[in-house]
Scaffold this motif. Structure first.
Motif, PDB file in Angstrom:
ATOM      1  N   ARG A 218     -24.361  17.395   6.575  1.00  0.00           N
ATOM      2  CA  ARG A 218     -24.082  18.834   6.547  1.00  0.00           C
ATOM      3  C   ARG A 218     -25.249  19.511   5.849  1.00  0.00           C
ATOM      4  O   ARG A 218     -25.619  19.161   4.732  1.00  0.00           O
ATOM      5  CB  ARG A 218     -22.786  19.156   5.811  1.00  0.00           C
ATOM      6  CG  ARG A 218     -22.592  20.680   5.683  1.00  0.00           C
ATOM      7  CD  ARG A 218     -21.201  21.081   5.328  1.00  0.00           C
ATOM      8  NE  ARG A 218     -20.235  20.610   6.296  1.00  0.00           N
ATOM      9  CZ  ARG A 218     -20.017  21.157   7.494  1.00  0.00           C
ATOM     10  NH1 ARG A 218     -20.721  22.209   7.891  1.00  0.00           N
ATOM     11  NH2 ARG A 218     -19.109  20.653   8.302  1.00  0.00           N
TER      12      ARG A 218
ATOM     13  N   TYR B 163     -26.386  23.307   4.650  1.00  0.00           N
ATOM     14  CA  TYR B 163     -25.803  24.627   4.449  1.00  0.00           C
ATOM     15  C   TYR B 163     -26.627  25.447   3.464  1.00  0.00           C
ATOM     16  O   TYR B 163     -27.497  24.930   2.765  1.00  0.00           O
ATOM     17  CB  TYR B 163     -24.350  24.514   3.987  1.00  0.00           C
ATOM     18  CG  TYR B 163     -24.163  23.767   2.682  1.00  0.00           C
ATOM     19  CD1 TYR B 163     -24.063  24.446   1.468  1.00  0.00           C
ATOM     20  CD2 TYR B 163     -24.059  22.380   2.666  1.00  0.00           C
ATOM     21  CE1 TYR B 163     -23.884  23.757   0.278  1.00  0.00           C
ATOM     22  CE2 TYR B 163     -23.878  21.696   1.489  1.00  0.00           C
ATOM     23  CZ  TYR B 163     -23.784  22.373   0.299  1.00  0.00           C
ATOM     24  OH  TYR B 163     -23.613  21.697  -0.880  1.00  0.00           O
TER      25      TYR B 163
ATOM     26  N   PRO C 100     -17.447  16.705  11.699  1.00  0.00           N
ATOM     27  CA  PRO C 100     -17.734  18.146  11.608  1.00  0.00           C
ATOM     28  C   PRO C 100     -16.446  18.959  11.509  1.00  0.00           C
ATOM     29  O   PRO C 100     -15.363  18.488  11.857  1.00  0.00           O
ATOM     30  CB  PRO C 100     -18.450  18.441  12.921  1.00  0.00           C
ATOM     31  CG  PRO C 100     -17.954  17.403  13.871  1.00  0.00           C
ATOM     32  CD  PRO C 100     -17.689  16.180  13.044  1.00  0.00           C
TER      33      PRO C 100
ATOM     34  N   ASP D 122     -18.317  24.248  13.475  1.00  0.00           N
ATOM     35  CA  ASP D 122     -19.700  23.859  13.194  1.00  0.00           C
ATOM     36  C   ASP D 122     -20.559  23.826  14.448  1.00  0.00           C
ATOM     37  O   ASP D 122     -20.085  23.496  15.534  1.00  0.00           O
ATOM     38  CB  ASP D 122     -19.752  22.451  12.585  1.00  0.00           C
ATOM     39  CG  ASP D 122     -19.352  22.411  11.139  1.00  0.00           C
ATOM     40  OD1 ASP D 122     -19.310  23.465  10.481  1.00  0.00           O
ATOM     41  OD2 ASP D 122     -19.087  21.292  10.643  1.00  0.00           O
TER      42      ASP D 122
ATOM     43  N   PHE E 110     -24.595  18.912  10.856  1.00  0.00           N
ATOM     44  CA  PHE E 110     -23.536  19.912  10.963  1.00  0.00           C
ATOM     45  C   PHE E 110     -23.957  21.171  10.210  1.00  0.00           C
ATOM     46  O   PHE E 110     -24.372  21.094   9.052  1.00  0.00           O
ATOM     47  CB  PHE E 110     -22.230  19.400  10.342  1.00  0.00           C
ATOM     48  CG  PHE E 110     -21.799  18.038  10.823  1.00  0.00           C
ATOM     49  CD1 PHE E 110     -21.995  17.628  12.135  1.00  0.00           C
ATOM     50  CD2 PHE E 110     -21.178  17.156   9.960  1.00  0.00           C
ATOM     51  CE1 PHE E 110     -21.576  16.384  12.573  1.00  0.00           C
ATOM     52  CE2 PHE E 110     -20.750  15.910  10.380  1.00  0.00           C
ATOM     53  CZ  PHE E 110     -20.946  15.519  11.686  1.00  0.00           C
TER      54      PHE E 110
ATOM     55  N   ASP F 226     -22.534  25.204   9.439  1.00  0.00           N
ATOM     56  CA  ASP F 226     -21.438  26.161   9.577  1.00  0.00           C
ATOM     57  C   ASP F 226     -21.954  27.522  10.038  1.00  0.00           C
ATOM     58  O   ASP F 226     -23.149  27.810   9.963  1.00  0.00           O
ATOM     59  CB  ASP F 226     -20.667  26.293   8.256  1.00  0.00           C
ATOM     60  CG  ASP F 226     -21.547  26.819   7.139  1.00  0.00           C
ATOM     61  OD1 ASP F 226     -21.716  28.050   7.058  1.00  0.00           O
ATOM     62  OD2 ASP F 226     -22.066  26.004   6.352  1.00  0.00           O
TER      63      ASP F 226
END
Length: 124
Positions: free
Chosen positions: A44, A46, A65, A69, A80, A82
């Motif tokens: 992930r 972010y 995920p 995503d 992944f 968001d």
């Protein structure tokens, strides 16, 4: 809504998120050492509020995920991202550098207009 992006050059960002081959290999090794299934799990990437410039990157491994995503598959690594983070990092490339000053992942982000002095946070 989940989507998968896997076209074009996997090292280039463009509108996607790219990953260098070395970064993917390092991340996959770490995923496997954690006993995670590399077919389902991923990294992930972010953006969060913080740092002296206002925003900073975060990374963690996840088993799967979230439903909304964006999923980018690069060199066997699933990344992944968001909905809230994609606007800040689209076109970026996740890279890995090793060396005497320390090894680690970093994001090459074309959207950055300024960074703090230590390089830990940024502004778009």
């Amino acid at each position: 809504m989940s989507s998968t992006a896997d076209d074009g050059d996997p090292d280039l960002g463009g509108e996607d998120v790219g990953v260098t081959e070395q970064a993917a290999a390092e991340a996959l090794d770490l995923l496997e050492s954690e006993g995670m299934d590399i077919e389902e799990s991923g990294l992930r990437l972010y953006v969060q509020q913080g740092g002296c410039a206002g925003l900073s990157y975060g990374m963690r491994f996840e088993h799967e995920p979230e439903p909304d995503d964006e999923i980018f598959e690069r060199h066997g690594l699933r990344v992944f991202v968001d909905d809230a983070s994609i606007d800040y990092i689209e076109g970026s490339v996740l890279a890995y550098e090793g060396g005497l000053q320390g090894a680690g992942f970093h994001v090459e982000n074309p959207n950055v207009v300024s960074e703090c002095g230590c390089g830990e946070s940024f502004r778009t």
